[in-house]
Design a protein around this motif. Structure first.
Motif, PDB file in Angstrom:
ATOM      1  N   ILE A   1      -2.536  13.633  -1.968  1.00 32.04           N
ATOM      2  CA  ILE A   1      -2.526  13.683  -0.505  1.00 32.04           C
ATOM      3  C   ILE A   1      -2.468  12.262   0.060  1.00 32.04           C
ATOM      4  O   ILE A   1      -3.230  11.386  -0.369  1.00 32.04           O
ATOM      5  CB  ILE A   1      -3.827  14.352   0.027  1.00 32.04           C
ATOM      6  N   LEU A   2      -1.576  12.082   1.019  1.00 27.98           N
ATOM      7  CA  LEU A   2      -1.499  10.823   1.760  1.00 27.98           C
ATOM      8  C   LEU A   2      -2.294  11.012   3.053  1.00 27.98           C
ATOM      9  O   LEU A   2      -2.039  11.940   3.819  1.00 27.98           O
ATOM     10  CB  LEU A   2      -0.026  10.514   2.081  1.00 27.98           C
ATOM     11  N   ASN A   3      -3.288  10.134   3.249  1.00 29.44           N
ATOM     12  CA  ASN A   3      -4.160  10.243   4.432  1.00 29.44           C
ATOM     13  C   ASN A   3      -3.753   9.217   5.489  1.00 29.44           C
ATOM     14  O   ASN A   3      -3.510   8.049   5.165  1.00 29.44           O
ATOM     15  CB  ASN A   3      -5.620  10.011   4.022  1.00 29.44           C
ATOM     16  N   ASN A   4      -3.731   9.644   6.725  1.00 25.31           N
ATOM     17  CA  ASN A   4      -3.377   8.732   7.810  1.00 25.31           C
ATOM     18  C   ASN A   4      -4.537   7.777   8.112  1.00 25.31           C
ATOM     19  O   ASN A   4      -5.696   8.078   7.795  1.00 25.31           O
ATOM     20  CB  ASN A   4      -3.044   9.523   9.070  1.00 25.31           C
ATOM     21  N   ASP A   5      -4.214   6.619   8.646  1.00 24.37           N
ATOM     22  CA  ASP A   5      -5.221   5.721   9.221  1.00 24.37           C
ATOM     23  C   ASP A   5      -4.537   4.979  10.354  1.00 24.37           C
ATOM     24  O   ASP A   5      -3.334   5.113  10.556  1.00 24.37           O
ATOM     25  CB  ASP A   5      -5.765   4.756   8.146  1.00 24.37           C
ATOM     26  N   ASP A   6      -5.325   4.224  11.100  1.00 27.47           N
ATOM     27  CA  ASP A   6      -4.766   3.571  12.295  1.00 27.47           C
ATOM     28  C   ASP A   6      -4.237   2.166  12.041  1.00 27.47           C
ATOM     29  O   ASP A   6      -3.714   1.531  12.955  1.00 27.47           O
ATOM     30  CB  ASP A   6      -5.839   3.486  13.399  1.00 27.47           C
ATOM     31  N   TYR A   7      -4.417   1.637  10.851  1.00 28.96           N
ATOM     32  CA  TYR A   7      -4.144   0.215  10.623  1.00 28.96           C
ATOM     33  C   TYR A   7      -2.981  -0.099   9.690  1.00 28.96           C
ATOM     34  O   TYR A   7      -2.344  -1.146   9.837  1.00 28.96           O
ATOM     35  CB  TYR A   7      -5.415  -0.470  10.084  1.00 28.96           C
ATOM     36  N   THR A   8      -2.748   0.760   8.694  1.00 25.90           N
ATOM     37  CA  THR A   8      -1.681   0.425   7.737  1.00 25.90           C
ATOM     38  C   THR A   8      -0.317   0.532   8.432  1.00 25.90           C
ATOM     39  O   THR A   8      -0.032   1.544   9.072  1.00 25.90           O
ATOM     40  CB  THR A   8      -1.723   1.388   6.524  1.00 25.90           C
ATOM     41  N   PRO A   9       0.503  -0.504   8.301  1.00 26.21           N
ATOM     42  CA  PRO A   9       1.835  -0.415   8.909  1.00 26.21           C
ATOM     43  C   PRO A   9       2.675   0.699   8.262  1.00 26.21           C
ATOM     44  O   PRO A   9       2.603   0.910   7.051  1.00 26.21           O
ATOM     45  CB  PRO A   9       2.458  -1.786   8.619  1.00 26.21           C
ATOM     46  N   ARG A  10       3.444   1.378   9.110  1.00 27.36           N
ATOM     47  CA  ARG A  10       4.290   2.475   8.596  1.00 27.36           C
ATOM     48  C   ARG A  10       5.184   2.003   7.462  1.00 27.36           C
ATOM     49  O   ARG A  10       5.395   2.720   6.485  1.00 27.36           O
ATOM     50  CB  ARG A  10       5.184   3.002   9.724  1.00 27.36           C
ATOM     51  N   GLU A  11       5.725   0.792   7.611  1.00 27.53           N
ATOM     52  CA  GLU A  11       6.669   0.304   6.603  1.00 27.53           C
ATOM     53  C   GLU A  11       5.977   0.147   5.251  1.00 27.53           C
ATOM     54  O   GLU A  11       6.579   0.439   4.210  1.00 27.53           O
ATOM     55  CB  GLU A  11       7.286  -1.020   7.058  1.00 27.53           C
ATOM     56  N   PHE A  12       4.720  -0.309   5.275  1.00 30.54           N
ATOM     57  CA  PHE A  12       4.002  -0.483   4.013  1.00 30.54           C
ATOM     58  C   PHE A  12       3.804   0.874   3.325  1.00 30.54           C
ATOM     59  O   PHE A  12       3.936   0.996   2.104  1.00 30.54           O
ATOM     60  CB  PHE A  12       2.649  -1.180   4.240  1.00 30.54           C
ATOM     61  N   VAL A  13       3.506   1.905   4.127  1.00 28.48           N
ATOM     62  CA  VAL A  13       3.307   3.248   3.548  1.00 28.48           C
ATOM     63  C   VAL A  13       4.586   3.694   2.834  1.00 28.48           C
ATOM     64  O   VAL A  13       4.539   4.191   1.699  1.00 28.48           O
ATOM     65  CB  VAL A  13       2.916   4.286   4.640  1.00 28.48           C
ATOM     66  N   THR A  14       5.726   3.485   3.472  1.00 34.06           N
ATOM     67  CA  THR A  14       6.987   3.921   2.848  1.00 34.06           C
ATOM     68  C   THR A  14       7.301   3.085   1.598  1.00 34.06           C
ATOM     69  O   THR A  14       7.819   3.616   0.619  1.00 34.06           O
ATOM     70  CB  THR A  14       8.177   3.861   3.834  1.00 34.06           C
ATOM     71  N   ILE A  15       6.933   1.809   1.624  1.00 30.12           N
ATOM     72  CA  ILE A  15       7.160   0.964   0.436  1.00 30.12           C
ATOM     73  C   ILE A  15       6.376   1.529  -0.755  1.00 30.12           C
ATOM     74  O   ILE A  15       6.893   1.650  -1.865  1.00 30.12           O
ATOM     75  CB  ILE A  15       6.756  -0.510   0.721  1.00 30.12           C
ATOM     76  N   VAL A  16       5.116   1.904  -0.498  1.00 37.03           N
ATOM     77  CA  VAL A  16       4.271   2.441  -1.579  1.00 37.03           C
ATOM     78  C   VAL A  16       4.835   3.786  -2.072  1.00 37.03           C
ATOM     79  O   VAL A  16       4.914   4.036  -3.289  1.00 37.03           O
ATOM     80  CB  VAL A  16       2.806   2.596  -1.100  1.00 37.03           C
ATOM     81  N   LEU A  17       5.228   4.635  -1.151  1.00 36.08           N
ATOM     82  CA  LEU A  17       5.769   5.950  -1.546  1.00 36.08           C
ATOM     83  C   LEU A  17       7.022   5.783  -2.408  1.00 36.08           C
ATOM     84  O   LEU A  17       7.208   6.498  -3.399  1.00 36.08           O
ATOM     85  CB  LEU A  17       6.077   6.799  -0.311  1.00 36.08           C
ATOM     86  N   LYS A  18       7.854   4.821  -2.044  1.00 35.26           N
ATOM     87  CA  LYS A  18       9.091   4.597  -2.811  1.00 35.26           C
ATOM     88  C   LYS A  18       8.765   4.007  -4.183  1.00 35.26           C
ATOM     89  O   LYS A  18       9.316   4.443  -5.193  1.00 35.26           O
ATOM     90  CB  LYS A  18      10.027   3.653  -2.040  1.00 35.26           C
ATOM     91  N   ALA A  19       7.848   3.041  -4.204  1.00 35.74           N
ATOM     92  CA  ALA A  19       7.553   2.327  -5.460  1.00 35.74           C
ATOM     93  C   ALA A  19       6.794   3.208  -6.449  1.00 35.74           C
ATOM     94  O   ALA A  19       7.129   3.244  -7.634  1.00 35.74           O
ATOM     95  CB  ALA A  19       6.741   1.080  -5.158  1.00 35.74           C
ATOM     96  N   VAL A  20       5.779   3.912  -5.964  1.00 33.96           N
ATOM     97  CA  VAL A  20       4.909   4.642  -6.898  1.00 33.96           C
ATOM     98  C   VAL A  20       5.427   6.066  -7.162  1.00 33.96           C
ATOM     99  O   VAL A  20       5.369   6.550  -8.292  1.00 33.96           O
ATOM    100  CB  VAL A  20       3.460   4.688  -6.356  1.00 33.96           C
TER     101      VAL A  20
END
Ligand code: TYC
Length: 103
Positions: free
Chosen positions: A27-46
């Motif tokens: 599960i990917l949990n939302n938060d108010d601070y992580t930049p959207r782009e960083f989330v997509t980078i992690v999803l693509k990499a991992v």
């Protein structure tokens, strides 16, 4: 000729049916601070997601609070989730991936 005085017992199952191992959701949990782009980078990499899929999954978590990233075996779910959390920690973002068994 088959003998009528001998009752034929059905053979016991030689191979008892094994329960399928339970599957786990990452599960990917939302938060108010992580930049959207960083989330997509992690999803693509991992999780080896395409740009389009990673953006869709990230936006689902952003809008609804969480999103299912993948459903897989427990050990794979836990490994991927920690890899993703490690990247977030290294970058000092509160981004959090969790695992839970599928119903
Ligand atoms: N909500 C974050 C923002 O507005 C982006 C984000 C999306 C963070 C999904 C985590 O799982 C997440 N910067």
């Amino acid at each position: 000729m088959p003998r009528k005085d001998i009752a034929v017992q059905p053979k016991e199952r030689a191979k008892p049916k094994l329960e399928r191992p339970r599957l786990y959701k990452v599960i990917l949990n939302n938060d108010d601070y992580t930049p959207r782009e960083f989330v997509t980078i992690v999803l693509k990499a991992v999780f080896r997601m395409s740009a389009e899929t990673s953006n869709r999954v990230m936006m689902t978590a952003h809008k609804f609070g969480k999103a299912v990233v993948v459903v897989c075996a427990k050990d794979i779910a836990e490994t991927k989730s920690s890899e993703a959390n490690d990247l977030a920690k290294e970058a000092s973002f509160p981004l959090l991936f969790t695992t839970e068994p599928e119903e």
